[in-house]
Every structure is written in C-alpha cells, then in structure tokens.
Design an enzyme around this catalytic site. Structure first.
Site, PDB file in Angstrom:
ATOM      1  CG  ASP A 170       1.525   0.494  -0.351  1.00 21.07           C
ATOM      2  OD1 ASP A 170       0.550   0.668  -0.128  1.00 21.07           O
ATOM      3  OD2 ASP A 170       2.169  -0.144  -1.177  1.00 21.07           O
TER       4      ASP A 170
HETATM    5  C1  BGC Z   1      -0.317  -2.197  -2.320  1.00 20.48           C
HETATM    6  C2  BGC Z   1      -0.812  -0.896  -3.213  1.00 20.48           C
HETATM    7  C3  BGC Z   1      -2.175  -0.704  -3.186  1.00 20.48           C
HETATM    8  C4  BGC Z   1      -2.468  -0.307  -1.639  1.00 20.48           C
HETATM    9  C5  BGC Z   1      -4.050  -0.267  -1.271  1.00 20.48           C
HETATM   10  C6  BGC Z   1      -0.896  -2.113  -0.915  1.00 20.48           C
HETATM   11  O1  BGC Z   1      -0.783  -3.074  -0.369  1.00 20.48           O
HETATM   12  O2  BGC Z   1       1.031  -1.958  -2.291  1.00 20.48           O
HETATM   13  O3  BGC Z   1      -0.456  -0.872  -4.238  1.00 20.48           O
HETATM   14  O4  BGC Z   1      -2.603   0.647  -3.705  1.00 20.48           O
HETATM   15  O5  BGC Z   1      -2.388  -1.803  -0.997  1.00 20.48           O
HETATM   16  O6  BGC Z   1      -4.846  -1.373  -1.667  1.00 20.48           O
END
Ligand code: BGC
Length: 740
Positions: free
Chosen positions: A259
């Site tokens: 993530d």
């Molecule tokens: C979120 C993810 C997301 C990623 C990209 C993160 O802050 O937890 O679910 O896919 O950002 O935007």
C-alpha cells in the site's frame, strides 16, 4: 539524492547507447533479468513519481501509480488506478461510479458481480489502466470501520467469493486486479502504524481465509499488502505473511505491491516478498542499491522481485500494445451500475406499503436530494452525474412535493458549500456528514395534506483514514430522530404511510426506531445510478433480492470486541499516527494497538453462538414475493461437500432468492466452534410465479477444519455435521446433514 541523480544520468546514457539488449517477451523473462543492471532493477521495483521529471503530463490526473519504463528492453510503464468501484481520476465526467463493495456483496450474486467486474475491466482498457486497485476485501470486524463501504462482509466465504467474482470479471478483459489490503487492516484510525493483535486461529479462519478463497477461486494478478502492523510486524515486512502463507501454503504466484507508503524498511520488505514498492519514492531506489552493497539485501531476493514485476508486465494491456480510447461506454456502464445497484439493496421492513407508484410523494431528509453515491478516499469516483432520488421518483411517475424539494435543494447546496469553506472538510479523506435540516411540525402537517406518502432518507458517509464513531454516526442524531418521529406521527394520524431509505456506508442503529416507519429500504452507497435503482425497487419495476452481508446489532456494544475499536475517537487529522492530544498519557489501546479479543467470534458467529438478539441478522432481506425450499440433497464427493436444493417462487410476482448454506459442526468437534458458519451460497435467476430452480453449491472438506493454535495445525472432527439452507442465518428453511 546525489546517488539517485547519478543513477538517472547513467540510465539515460545506457538507454542512448542501447545495443543488442533482449526485448521482453512472455518466454524470456530470465534472460531480461540477467541483462538488466542492478540500477535498472532498483528502479523497476519502485513506483515512479508521475508528475516529476520526464513523467510530468504523461499520466491522467488522479492515476494511482505507475512503474518505470525501459524502452531498450521493451518494458512499458504499467499504470495502476484506484479503485474497487470504478476508475478514480481527479477529473469528473470520464468514468462510471459503480455501486460500492458492501452493496455488491449484499446481492449475494456472483454473476452480477462478475458483470460489474467486466464493465470495470472495459473502462480500464479504455482509460489505459493495467491494474485496478481492488477489490477491497478486509472483513467487517466492526460496524464502524471507515472503509467498510469498500469491503464486502463480516464473513470470509461471502467476502472471498464475491471478491473472486469481481477479479474474474475484471481479469476476463485482460486487466489486472489487486486484492487489498492484506491483512487485518480493519480500522482506519492510525492506519499507518496501528498493530492489529490477532490470534492465529482468527487470522486463518477469518481474516486470511477471505483472501485464501479469493485466490483459490480467481487468481488475482496482484495482492496489496496493508499499512498496519500484524502482531508486532508490519505486514509489508512480514515474510511469514507474504511468502510462507501467501506463496508457499496457498501456492499463489502473483505480485505483491505495498500500500502507498515509503516508510518501511526497504530490504526487509523485498525479502518478505513485497515486489513492487508503491506509491514509490526515489529514496527507496537508492536504498535498494545501498542494501545490496551492505549485504542487507541479497541478489536472489532482488531478482525474484524483478522477475515477478516482469511476469506481471507481460500480462498487461500496456505490454499488449493497448491503445486507450479515453472514452469508455458510459451509457452502457450506467445501465450495468443501475442493474447492479438494485440487486444489492436490502428491503429491511415492509408492512405492505411497497411497491408503490403513481402518487403524491413528500421526500424528507437532505439525502433525498443529495444522494451519497460512494465513500471518500481511494474508492471515490468523480462520476459524470449522480441520479437523485427526487428526480428518479419524478421520472418514475411520482408527483414530488415541490415546496419541500425547493427547501431541501437550497439547503443541500448551502450545507455542501458551508462544510467546504467554513469547516474545511476534506472530502477526499475522512467524513463529511451533512447535518439534517430542522423541519417544523407545521410544515410537515401542511405537506402531509398535499401528499399521499412520505419518504425519509438518512445518510452516512465515511472514508479512508478515519473511522466512524458511535454517538453521532452509528446512532441517529437528534434532528434525524425528531424528523422521523414527527413525520411518522403526522402521516400515520392521517392514515398515510412512511418509508425510510438508508443511504449508508455501513450499519447503523435501527432497533430503537424501526417500529416507527412502515418500510425500510437499505440502499447503501449505490453509485451514480443510485436514485434510479431505488425508484426501480420502490415502484416494483424490480423486486428486492439483496440480503445483509453483516449483522445489524441491537446495540453497538452487544458484540464481543466492540470496546476494542476506536468507536469514540475523533481526530481532526487524516492519517493520524500520533496520539490525539486528549489521549496523551492514556493507554494507546485501539490507537497504537488493537486487540482482537473476540477471536473468531466476529459478527453472526458471536450473536448466534451466544443466542443474543440482533436488530437484523446476517443474510436478512425481504422480497415482494415468497419462496419455498425442497428437501435438500447433500453428499460427499472427492473431498468436497456437494449440495443442491430446489427453490420455488410461491408468490404472485417474479423474484430472486439468495440461499446460504450454513454448517453446524459435529458436536464436541472443537472445544470452541461458532454455532453456525456460512460455507457456500448461491442465488436463483429471476423466477416467475410458480417457477422452480435447482441451486447447486459445493465446497472443499478442508473448509470445515478449525485451526488449533497450540498445535499449529488444521483439525477436522469426525461426527455428524448439520447443514442448513436459508437466506438468513437465524431462519433456516431446510435442513440436512452428513457424517464424517
Ligand atoms: C489506499 C489504497 C489505495 C492507494 C492508492 C492508499 O492510501 O489505502 O487502498 O489503493 O492509496 O491510491
């Protein structure tokens, strides 16, 4: 940084003098890995900063991330986009906002979710997306998790199979998915650093099980590891989680991306099995090189990660030379969104008032005019429009009370503006609840005289980085209660009916007020076609067939583990990673760490085992027709339990029935087993009155096992297993059994 600039210069030079380098194909990955320099490998493993350097302007605004291209090897940059309900760009009007995960799971319909996945896959091809960052599939451990709307269920089988249907749908178009967030990411408060402390049994039977099922039934191209710690170790650095369990035990060969954090230990992440470090930070590239030099990262770990990135790249649309049209079929996908939305809305109460149409309707509540189509954060899609309840009802033949409409519409635009300017609400991260309008009793009395029926919509929105709280979010607020009581009193006195529509991101308290209205329709956060889908159900154009994918408790505090969640923690800061000032000096329970004290007793597993009353049970949902169930057939065959049951529509209108197969384990099998557990489910197609359909369901015997923490192994008891069939967990319609 100096090192990084030097590296870029070397690279540019090497691109310029490129001679006979192997060009990437599906079959020569080892050769390309061998030819790449360590600098190139270090760049490939770290997501690029898209708006910097040579990349500015090359990607659509709002793109989630991308990888580094290497022309000399024929390695394209691949594009990753959020998220689970459609493509999230910064600009409006480009992509479709499909219904949220909770609604998809409420359909209990794998075919519908597959179709939705196909539509998202098609939009990905049109918008140049190689991997969509979904499905979001953390379990609903607690009703107040801020991202519950993106997820599917409190049950791992429902969650895992719905996620698999989504993955299969998207990937049928040759586009990748990312099952996220692996694992035990069940709260948003302090999401980057909170330690989820979970027993291995609960992990394996619930939180990991959902991913295991999804992987077994769909093989997502990628998995996204979560932000949180798991039992004292960041998931992104956990070799046990990302390699031993995910790859060795489950036999999965895909790519793990992290993530979006650059804050973990780089060599430890790569050794653990994190292949692609997202969102990506140049310091991570430099760190990879340093780690190779000082021996904290091995060449074989690096090459394994590079191999997996290349294995992903050769599957992608970008590698196949996809030419994005940049104009998806928004019309066709709006229809898919509308059909999907009506499949997953749940009729919670109906004393005969619904379906209704062609009369004078008064619509109360700001959300009747300002529907919440989705939640905030990565799953927010800026769709071209949102179909509103008032407009949709008018098109469906209701005559809408114009005075109320005018009042609420001007309040809706005032309050949206006020939240943004005066309260500085960040609509991307966190919640932006719109306070309900005070409506005078005399206004309701006057309106009643000119209307035949009242609808009241209550809304709840939530999002990334912040959880919901108990007092003003789980419970109805004072103004909402007053509105409900006054409207019900006044309309009932006049012999007229009241329908409540819940436009909510997760469960709310319903037990104290559900007796008041005549019908309750839970519409969840239904995507851009929400208003039309609600009208389809209210008027009977469609028959409700959604079923709850989680329990609605009587009181929030009824569930085991409810105190082990930040249900009273309000933070003004997204991504809270420091302790809220009022909490300084207090224990960091539920913020720095969260104990999953309920173990395996999440949701209905707890309520059923303890025989504790609930407001609406798991699997609950009404229809405008009725169904009867035949005697079921259950047999064991080749290591699987196979079951079939015939369902007949015994009512007077067409409809669909979702059937859960619940198992009660052999008595004394394991000292501690939930009363019942969902092991399979299926849904009939639309059945005309009198029509029958035989549903078949099957699952591996291994799904009956429990994990023995002490002996660190799965165990399955011998004896008689009972099998229940029915929509909701409390009211089986048919029963059978088998001996093991
Ligand atoms: C979120 C993810 C997301 C990623 C990209 C993160 O802050 O937890 O679910 O896919 O950002 O935007």
């Amino acid at each position: 940084m100096k090192k990084f600039l030097l590296l870029c210069a070397t690279l540019l030079l090497s691109v310029a003098v490129a001679s006979s380098q192997p060009l990437l194909t599906r079959d020569n990955i080892p050769e390309v890995v061998k030819a790449m320099t360590i600098q190139e490998k270090a760049l490939l493993l770290v997501g690029i900063q898209m708006n910097k350097g040579g990349f500015a302007g090359k990607y659509l605004e709002g793109t989630g991330g991308a990888t580094y291209p290497f022309e000399k090897y024929g390695i394209p940059s691949i594009v990753l986009m959020d998220g689970p309900v459609g493509i999230r760009l910064s600009e409006q009007n480009r992509t479709t906002c499909f219904p949220t995960g909770l609604l998809s799971a409420s359909s209990w319909d794998k075919n519908m979710v597959y179709t939705l996945g196909e539509a998202i896959g098609e939009e990905c091809l049109d918008m140049g997306c190689d991997v969509i960052l979904g499905p979001g599939m953390n379990l609903l451990r607690n009703p107040l998790n801020g991202r519950n709307f993106e997820y599917f269920s409190e049950d791992p089988v429902l969650c895992g199979q719905i996620a698999a249907a989504f993955v299969n749908g998207v990937q049928s178009k040759g586009v990748g998915t990312s099952a996220k967030h692996f694992a035990a990411n069940n709260q948003e408060t302090n999401r980057l650093d909170c330690d989820s402390r979970v027993s291995e049994r609960a992990l394996r039977e619930l939180y990991l099980k959902a991913f295991e099922i999804c992987i077994r039934e769909s093989d997502p191209w990628t998995v996204m590891s979560s932000y949180n710690y798991l039992n004292g170790e960041y998931t992104q650095e956990s070799h046990w989680l990302l390699t031993e369990v995910l790859r060795h035990e489950w036999g999965w060969n895909g790519l793990v991306m992290t993530d979006w954090t650059g804050r973990r230990n780089t060599p430890r992440q790569i050794h653990a099995g994190s292949d692609l470090l997202m969102g990506g930070n140049p310091s991570q590239t430099a760190h990879i090189l340093e780690s190779l030099e000082n021996g904290s990262l091995s060449m074989s770990d690096l090459d394994l990660a590079v191999t997996r990135v290349l294995e992903l790249i050769v599957k992608t649309p970008a590698f196949r030379g996809n030419k994005p049209s940049l104009s998806p079929d928004l019309k066709a996908h709006a229809q898919t969104a509308r059909d999907a939305a009506s499949e997953g809305m749940v009729l919670l109460k109906n004393n005969g008032v619904l379906p209704v149409s062609g009369c004078r309707a008064a619509l109360y509540g700001v959300y009747s005019y300002d529907l919440i189509q989705g939640g905030n954060g990565a799953a927010l899609v800026y769709s071209p429009y949102v179909s509103q309840i008032n407009d949709a009802f008018a098109s469906a033949g209701f005559s809408i009370d114009a005075k109320l409409e005018k009042l609420y519409k001007s309040y809706a635009s005032f309050i949206s503006e006020d939240l943004l300017t005066n309260h500085k609400v960040n609509v991307h991260l966190g919640n932006a609840q719109k306070p309900e309008l005070d409506i005078d009793k005399s206004l309701i009395e006057n309106t009643e005289k000119n209307s035949d029926i009242a609808f009241i919509t209550f809304g709840r929105v939530s999002g990334e980085a912040r959880d919901r709280i108990h007092d003003t979010d789980f419970l109805l607020q004072q103004k909402e209660k007053a509105l409900l009581e006054n409207v019900c009193n006044i309309y009932h006195k006049a012999g007229k009916k009241v329908v409540v529509i819940l436009n909510i991101c997760g469960p709310i308290e319903t037990a104290s007020w559900k007796d008041l209205p005549d019908a309750i329709l839970c519409a969840w956060l239904p995507g851009e076609e929400g208003g039309n889908a609600i009208a389809d159900l209210v008027t009977g154009k469609k028959n409700p067939s959604g079923r709850l994918p989680m329990t609605f408790p009587v009181s929030y505090f009824d569930a085991a583990g409810s105190e082990d969640f930040p249900y009273d923690f309000v933070s003004n800061k997204a991504n809270e990673s420091v302790v809220h000032p009022e909490r300084r000096g207090l224990p960091l329970k539920n913020i720095a760490f969260t104990d999953y004290t309920e173990g395996i007793y999440v949701g209905y597993r707890y309520f059923c085992t303890q025989n504790k009353p609930v407001s609406f049970p798991f699997g609950y949902g009404l229809s405008y027709t009725s169904f009867s169930y035949s005697k079921p057939m259950v047999k064991l065959k080749k290591g699987r339990v196979e079951a079939s049951i015939c369902v007949t529509n015994t009512g007077s209108v067409s409809g669909k029935e979702a059937v859960g197969l619940y198992i009660k384990a052999a008595p004394g099998s394991f000292s501690d087993k939930p009363d019942k557990e969902l092991k399979a489910f299926a849904k009939t197609p639309e059945l005309a009155p009198g029509q029958s359909y035989t549903l078949t369901m099957s699952f591996p015997l291994s799904d009956l096992s429990s994990y023995n923490d002490t002996k660190a192994r799965w165990e399955r008891a011998k004896g008689r297993y009972r099998v229940y069939f029915g929509a909701d967990v409390l009211n089986p319609e048919a029963e059978s059994g088998f001996n093991l």
